[in-house]
Design a protein around this motif. Structure first.
Motif, PDB file in Angstrom:
ATOM      1  N   GLN B  29     113.771 -74.136 -97.346  1.00 20.79           N
ATOM      2  CA  GLN B  29     114.674 -75.255 -97.596  1.00 20.79           C
ATOM      3  C   GLN B  29     116.145 -74.848 -97.676  1.00 20.79           C
ATOM      4  OE1 GLN B  29     113.518 -78.082-100.473  1.00 20.79           O
ATOM      5  NE2 GLN B  29     111.451 -78.214 -99.680  1.00 20.79           N
ATOM      6  N   GLU B  30     116.423 -73.589 -97.447  1.00 22.41           N
ATOM      7  CA  GLU B  30     117.804 -73.145 -97.570  1.00 22.41           C
ATOM      8  C   GLU B  30     118.595 -73.517 -96.313  1.00 22.41           C
ATOM      9  OE1 GLU B  30     120.087 -69.159 -99.210  1.00 22.41           O
ATOM     10  OE2 GLU B  30     118.259 -68.928 -98.046  1.00 22.41           O
ATOM     11  N   PHE B  31     119.894 -73.767 -96.484  1.00 18.82           N
ATOM     12  CA  PHE B  31     120.787 -73.997 -95.354  1.00 18.82           C
ATOM     13  C   PHE B  31     121.679 -72.773 -95.187  1.00 18.82           C
ATOM     14  CE2 PHE B  31     122.377 -77.605 -92.706  1.00 18.82           C
ATOM     15  CZ  PHE B  31     123.294 -76.873 -91.972  1.00 18.82           C
ATOM     16  N   ILE B  32     121.368 -71.997 -94.140  1.00 17.59           N
ATOM     17  CA  ILE B  32     122.093 -70.740 -93.921  1.00 17.59           C
ATOM     18  C   ILE B  32     123.045 -70.929 -92.756  1.00 17.59           C
ATOM     19  CG2 ILE B  32     121.793 -68.463 -92.857  1.00 17.59           C
ATOM     20  CD1 ILE B  32     121.154 -68.065 -95.592  1.00 17.59           C
ATOM     21  N   VAL B  33     124.284 -70.492 -92.905  1.00 13.87           N
ATOM     22  CA  VAL B  33     125.229 -70.574 -91.795  1.00 13.87           C
ATOM     23  C   VAL B  33     125.611 -69.168 -91.350  1.00 13.87           C
ATOM     24  CG1 VAL B  33     127.503 -71.330 -91.050  1.00 13.87           C
ATOM     25  CG2 VAL B  33     126.141 -72.793 -92.537  1.00 13.87           C
ATOM     26  N   LEU B  34     125.408 -68.899 -90.054  1.00 13.62           N
ATOM     27  CA  LEU B  34     125.880 -67.641 -89.493  1.00 13.62           C
ATOM     28  C   LEU B  34     127.264 -67.910 -88.927  1.00 13.62           C
ATOM     29  CD1 LEU B  34     122.775 -66.473 -87.398  1.00 13.62           C
ATOM     30  CD2 LEU B  34     123.289 -65.992 -89.775  1.00 13.62           C
ATOM     31  N   VAL B  35     128.250 -67.186 -89.406  1.00 13.27           N
ATOM     32  CA  VAL B  35     129.609 -67.440 -88.957  1.00 13.27           C
ATOM     33  C   VAL B  35     130.257 -66.132 -88.521  1.00 13.27           C
ATOM     34  CG1 VAL B  35     130.672 -67.251 -91.230  1.00 13.27           C
ATOM     35  CG2 VAL B  35     131.721 -68.728 -89.529  1.00 13.27           C
ATOM     36  N   GLY B  36     131.147 -66.234 -87.576  1.00 11.83           N
ATOM     37  CA  GLY B  36     131.843 -65.045 -87.095  1.00 11.83           C
ATOM     38  C   GLY B  36     132.599 -65.394 -85.838  1.00 11.83           C
ATOM     39  N   PRO B  37     133.486 -64.478 -85.389  1.00 11.21           N
ATOM     40  CA  PRO B  37     134.248 -64.750 -84.165  1.00 11.21           C
ATOM     41  C   PRO B  37     133.329 -64.707 -82.953  1.00 11.21           C
ATOM     42  CG  PRO B  37     134.641 -62.514 -84.920  1.00 11.21           C
ATOM     43  CD  PRO B  37     133.786 -63.168 -85.956  1.00 11.21           C
ATOM     44  N   SER B  38     133.790 -65.212 -81.797  1.00 11.50           N
ATOM     45  CA  SER B  38     132.909 -65.209 -80.633  1.00 11.50           C
ATOM     46  C   SER B  38     132.571 -63.768 -80.247  1.00 11.50           C
ATOM     47  CB  SER B  38     133.527 -65.956 -79.458  1.00 11.50           C
ATOM     48  OG  SER B  38     134.889 -65.718 -79.382  1.00 11.50           O
ATOM     49  N   GLY B  39     131.337 -63.582 -79.820  1.00 14.97           N
ATOM     50  CA  GLY B  39     130.881 -62.255 -79.437  1.00 14.97           C
ATOM     51  C   GLY B  39     130.377 -61.433 -80.612  1.00 14.97           C
ATOM     52  N   CYS B  40     130.204 -62.049 -81.788  1.00 13.19           N
ATOM     53  CA  CYS B  40     129.789 -61.267 -82.942  1.00 13.19           C
ATOM     54  C   CYS B  40     128.266 -61.164 -83.039  1.00 13.19           C
ATOM     55  CB  CYS B  40     130.346 -61.865 -84.229  1.00 13.19           C
ATOM     56  SG  CYS B  40     129.551 -63.391 -84.702  1.00 13.19           S
ATOM     57  N   GLY B  41     127.551 -61.880 -82.151  1.00 15.47           N
ATOM     58  CA  GLY B  41     126.092 -61.760 -82.141  1.00 15.47           C
ATOM     59  C   GLY B  41     125.384 -62.855 -82.910  1.00 15.47           C
ATOM     60  N   LYS B  42     126.136 -63.837 -83.419  1.00 12.57           N
ATOM     61  CA  LYS B  42     125.506 -64.881 -84.232  1.00 12.57           C
ATOM     62  C   LYS B  42     124.584 -65.770 -83.397  1.00 12.57           C
ATOM     63  CE  LYS B  42     129.697 -67.789 -84.018  1.00 12.57           C
ATOM     64  NZ  LYS B  42     130.375 -67.104 -82.925  1.00 12.57           N
ATOM     65  N   SER B  43     125.067 -66.160 -82.182  1.00  8.26           N
ATOM     66  CA  SER B  43     124.229 -67.004 -81.325  1.00  8.26           C
ATOM     67  C   SER B  43     123.009 -66.240 -80.830  1.00  8.26           C
ATOM     68  CB  SER B  43     125.031 -67.508 -80.124  1.00  8.26           C
ATOM     69  OG  SER B  43     125.782 -68.635 -80.491  1.00  8.26           O
ATOM     70  N   THR B  44     123.215 -64.967 -80.488  1.00  7.94           N
ATOM     71  CA  THR B  44     122.099 -64.148 -80.023  1.00  7.94           C
ATOM     72  C   THR B  44     121.031 -64.053 -81.113  1.00  7.94           C
ATOM     73  OG1 THR B  44     123.725 -62.887 -78.802  1.00  7.94           O
ATOM     74  CG2 THR B  44     121.537 -61.942 -78.945  1.00  7.94           C
ATOM     75  N   THR B  45     121.480 -63.885 -82.352  1.00 11.10           N
ATOM     76  CA  THR B  45     120.532 -63.806 -83.462  1.00 11.10           C
ATOM     77  C   THR B  45     119.734 -65.104 -83.576  1.00 11.10           C
ATOM     78  OG1 THR B  45     122.118 -62.391 -84.593  1.00 11.10           O
ATOM     79  CG2 THR B  45     120.334 -63.310 -85.921  1.00 11.10           C
ATOM     80  N   LEU B  46     120.448 -66.225 -83.475  1.00 11.76           N
ATOM     81  CA  LEU B  46     119.781 -67.527 -83.565  1.00 11.76           C
ATOM     82  C   LEU B  46     118.775 -67.693 -82.425  1.00 11.76           C
ATOM     83  CD1 LEU B  46     120.092 -70.261 -85.255  1.00 11.76           C
ATOM     84  CD2 LEU B  46     121.169 -71.119 -83.192  1.00 11.76           C
ATOM     85  N   ARG B  47     119.192 -67.272 -81.222  1.00  8.48           N
ATOM     86  CA  ARG B  47     118.314 -67.419 -80.059  1.00  8.48           C
ATOM     87  C   ARG B  47     117.081 -66.521 -80.178  1.00  8.48           C
ATOM     88  NH1 ARG B  47     120.444 -69.658 -75.472  1.00  8.48           N
ATOM     89  NH2 ARG B  47     119.503 -68.072 -74.163  1.00  8.48           N
ATOM     90  N   MET B  48     117.231 -65.410 -80.891  1.00 13.97           N
ATOM     91  CA  MET B  48     116.049 -64.574 -81.125  1.00 13.97           C
ATOM     92  C   MET B  48     115.089 -65.279 -82.072  1.00 13.97           C
ATOM     93  SD  MET B  48     117.166 -60.577 -81.147  1.00 13.97           S
ATOM     94  CE  MET B  48     118.647 -60.613 -82.118  1.00 13.97           C
ATOM     95  N   VAL B  49     115.645 -65.972 -83.066  1.00 15.27           N
ATOM     96  CA  VAL B  49     114.775 -66.720 -83.982  1.00 15.27           C
ATOM     97  C   VAL B  49     114.057 -67.829 -83.214  1.00 15.27           C
ATOM     98  CG1 VAL B  49     114.704 -68.158 -86.049  1.00 15.27           C
ATOM     99  CG2 VAL B  49     116.251 -66.198 -85.961  1.00 15.27           C
ATOM    100  N   ALA B  50     114.811 -68.473 -82.271  1.00 16.96           N
ATOM    101  CA  ALA B  50     114.214 -69.557 -81.490  1.00 16.96           C
ATOM    102  C   ALA B  50     113.172 -69.043 -80.508  1.00 16.96           C
ATOM    103  CB  ALA B  50     115.312 -70.305 -80.730  1.00 16.96           C
ATOM    104  N   GLY B  51     113.325 -67.772 -80.111  1.00 17.97           N
ATOM    105  CA  GLY B  51     112.417 -67.224 -79.110  1.00 17.97           C
ATOM    106  C   GLY B  51     112.984 -67.312 -77.712  1.00 17.97           C
ATOM    107  N   LEU B  52     114.258 -67.679 -77.596  1.00 17.31           N
ATOM    108  CA  LEU B  52     114.881 -67.748 -76.272  1.00 17.31           C
ATOM    109  C   LEU B  52     115.359 -66.379 -75.812  1.00 17.31           C
ATOM    110  CD1 LEU B  52     116.904 -71.045 -76.754  1.00 17.31           C
ATOM    111  CD2 LEU B  52     114.843 -70.725 -75.386  1.00 17.31           C
ATOM    112  N   GLU B  53     115.544 -65.465 -76.758  1.00 16.47           N
ATOM    113  CA  GLU B  53     115.859 -64.081 -76.413  1.00 16.47           C
ATOM    114  C   GLU B  53     114.763 -63.206 -77.006  1.00 16.47           C
ATOM    115  OE1 GLU B  53     118.305 -63.081 -74.592  1.00 16.47           O
ATOM    116  OE2 GLU B  53     119.821 -64.681 -74.707  1.00 16.47           O
ATOM    117  N   GLU B  54     114.390 -62.196 -76.239  1.00 20.05           N
ATOM    118  CA  GLU B  54     113.386 -61.271 -76.745  1.00 20.05           C
ATOM    119  C   GLU B  54     114.015 -60.418 -77.846  1.00 20.05           C
ATOM    120  OE1 GLU B  54     110.885 -58.213 -74.296  1.00 20.05           O
ATOM    121  OE2 GLU B  54     111.058 -60.134 -73.251  1.00 20.05           O
TER     122      GLU B  54
END
Lengths: 305, 369
Positions: B29-54
């Motif tokens: 139930q927690e709301f976690i925000v990954l924040v950082g400048p572009s290229g910091c790996g936040k989207s890649t991390t999210l996509r790994m959780v989603a399964g869109l990136e290995e």
């Protein structure tokens, strides 16, 4: 009025380069499309090459009546519609299917090789294509009959049998052009946003479902445009290939409007009759494009104009 | 509702490692925000959780299941994309129903659920429209509807508000927060906007160059940034940084920032070895006052004023301390003209942070009260 002239003058002085670049296209249209239209009147005249176009007497719709009375011409019209109708039905989906299949190939090297192989026939001259077809279907040494004989089937004289002309013609047409035509659809597929697929993956869609529910609907406008163009060209059956493949024995199924015009007009010297047949062809094609476009507009919001 | 556990998660593209061994525990139930400048790996991390990136290395757990090798559709997550990812040829209703259709849920059930979600998101009147006939905010709501209708264990948001204009962004931000309050689904939200992070998050994860810089509640990050990167990333305008050094004179330690200004330190927090150590003093614009406060523990630092920017209820004062530009944020009480005469600011001891000049790490010097 005067202001407009001054404005035009200024405009041309400033932008003349653009008009110069436009010029070749305009000249091309005039020389190759509009000037020949002057000759269309031959269709309504009793044309004699010695009297010239202007000097020949008018004949009204006489040539059209002659054509519509001619079994040969009616047969050619029927053949034209049957051949293009069948190649539309069988040939039109092939490039789309090819494009969808290429899109599913993940291995880049394999994808490129496969694409090159299917694009290749497009770059071969029609004469060579006809040569390949004739050789392949030759009753004595053709690869097709060799295979058939291995299966214990008697050699078939494919190119002299009227019932075989259409499958062979349509098949070789697909073989020659399907790959190259798939480029348009591949480009359309490339324009689909990748996040649509990612979103579908997270939602649990299989690759098959993605093709049906995302890719195909996304490229539907392109498919419709290509279909309209194709219907507009319905009467433009690849006439060189017909001339190269047909023979009097197969006229029954192979003689089309264009080959009819060629035989009557150029070989038989009946320019007026051939011009009438050509004009008939053009008017029907014109009606087809407009109808196809109207239908497309009504049902899909996609249209040429 | 599920917890999510990232253990030593790394991502490499060929030789290049873009996410370096991330550890993160997200409570149910927690709301976690990954924040950082572009290229910091936040989207890649999210996509790994989603399964869109290995996942190249490490372990990912959703609920009590390790999902590294589980297909995205079986992870029971729903994702909202930056560009909404709506299917242009489908109506709003069909877009929302897409995931259910794929899962072959029965038609009447789909209809009921779509109607439910549409009501929650105020989309009922728009159900028959195509995405092209919607505004940006409405499209965003449809995208969220598509995620909600699946009742996933985890929501993943990939910069969902970036394509909206500023006004709409603030409105949608509030809607997302309300929605989370109501549904209580574990959410991971990626953004480069620190304001979004501050307003939405239960906890913020600040990322930089594929590493986690700090994890904490918004106020923790604001009050006690772990390093200079977090200090300057969180807060707007960013924290002011003044170079200086530690001096111990007569056993009284202080942070000397030059120009005759210094801030006293408590002697028990500094050892004599620290004398001469280069540090960076961080002070938030909000903590700088142009009038001295009451009570002990106030330091006074002179500046040369360059510019005053009135913002209504508050004003930004741009100034120089020596060669260092600073920005102060002061309340105006309807009057700004007096700000132009300001020559020094006052800061309370507890609002001053010290960082090591070399490593950028926060130092636990305690400022004397």
């Amino acid at each position: 009025m005067k202001d407009k002239l001054i404005w035009l003058n200024k405009h041309f002085r400033r932008e003349w380069q653009i008009y110069v670049m436009l010029l070749p296209v305009i000249i091309w249209f005039i020389v190759f499309l509009y000037k020949p239209m002057y000759g269309l009147q031959i269709a309504f005249k009793d044309y004699s090459i010695f009297r010239g176009i202007a000097g020949s007497p008018w004949a009204g719709f006489e040539h059209f009546y002659t054509l519509l009375d001619s079994d040969q011409f009616l047969r050619a019209v029927k053949n034209t519609f049957v051949i293009s109708g069948l190649s539309l039905i069988f040939g039109f989906p092939v490039p789309i299917i090819l494009a969808l299949m290429f899109n599913e190939i993940l291995h880049q090297g394999f994808k490129k090789t496969a694409q090159t192989i299917v694009y290749l026939p497009h770059f071969i001259s029609t004469v060579i294509i006809a040569g390949i077809v004739i050789t392949a279907f030759s009753p004595s040494s053709g690869v097709v009959n060799l295979l058939l004989s291995k299966l214990g089937i008697e050699p078939i004289y494919f190119l002299t049998k009227p019932e075989w002309f259409r499958p062979i013609f349509i098949g070789s047409g697909i073989w020659q052009e399907a790959g190259f035509s798939s480029i348009v659809f591949l480009a359309a597929i490339a324009g689909v946003s990748p996040t649509l697929y990612e979103s579908a993956v997270v939602d649990g869609a299989s690759r098959w479902q993605m093709i049906w529910k995302i890719t195909l609907p996304a490229i539907m406008p392109t498919i419709i445009i290509m279909l309209i163009i194709r219907i507009g060209n319905l009467l433009e059956v690849g006439f060189e290939l017909v001339i190269l493949l047909y023979q009097p024995a197969t006229y029954e199924t192979s003689d089309i409007i264009n080959t009819f015009i060629y035989r009557q007009g150029l070989q038989g010297g009946q320019y007026d009759l051939a011009a009438a047949a050509g004009l008939f062809n053009a008017v029907v094609a014109f009606v087809l494009v407009i109808t196809a476009n109207m239908i497309a507009k009504r049902y899909s919001k996609t249209s040429l104009w | 509702m599920s917890n999510v556990l990232l253990q030593g998660i790394s991502k490499s593209f060929g030789e290049l490692e873009v996410v370096h061994s991330i550890d993160l525990e997200i409570a149910s139930q927690e709301f976690i925000v990954l924040v950082g400048p572009s290229g910091c790996g936040k989207s890649t991390t999210l996509r790994m959780v989603a399964g869109l990136e290995e996942i190249s290395d490490g372990m990912l757990q959703i609920g009590d299941r390790v999902v590294n090798d589980i297909a995205p559709k079986d992870r029971d997550v729903a994702m909202v994309f930056q560009n909404y990812a709506l299917y242009p040829h489908l109506s709003v209703a069909d877009n929302i129903a897409f995931g259910l259709n794929i899962r072959r849920v029965k038609k009447p059930e789909i209809k009921r659920q779509v109607a439910d979600v549409a009501q929650t998101l105020e989309l009922t009147d728009l159900l028959n429209r195509k995405p092209s006939e919607l505004s940006g905010g409405q499209r965003q709501r449809v995208a969220m509807g598509r995620a909600i209708v699946r009742h996933p264990k985890v929501f993943l948001f990939d910069e969902p508000l970036s394509n909206l204009d500023a006004k709409l962004r603030i409105q949608m931000r509030a809607e997302i927060k309300l929605l989370h309050k109501r549904l209580g689904v574990t959410s991971v939200y990626v953004t480069h906007d620190q304001v979004e992070a501050m307003t939405l998050a239960d906890r913020i994860v600040v990322m930089h160059d594929g590493r986690i810089e700090q994890i904490g509640t918004p106020m923790e990050l604001f009050r006690n940034p772990a390093n200079l990167f977090v200090a300057s990333f969180i807060g707007s305008p960013p924290m002011n940084k003044l170079s200086g050094s530690v001096t111990v004179k007569n056993a009284v330690p202080s942070l000397d920032i030059g120009h005759g200004a210094s801030i006293k330190l408590r002697s028990d927090s500094v050892s004599s070895d620290d004398h001469g150590r280069s540090i960076v003093v961080g002070i938030r614009p909000e903590h700088m006052n142009i009038e001295p406060g009451n009570g002990p523990g106030w330091s006074e630092i002179p500046f040369d004023l360059t510019l005053v920017e009135p913002l209504g209820s508050e004003a930004l004062i741009h100034a120089m301390v020596g060669d260092t530009p600073i920005i102060m944020k002061v309340e105006t009480r309807n009057e700004v003209s007096h700000l132009n005469d300001a020559t020094r600011f006052y800061v309370q001891a507890e609002d001053v942070r010290a960082f090591d000049a070399e490593t950028g790490k926060a130092l636990d010097f305690t400022v004397a009260g």
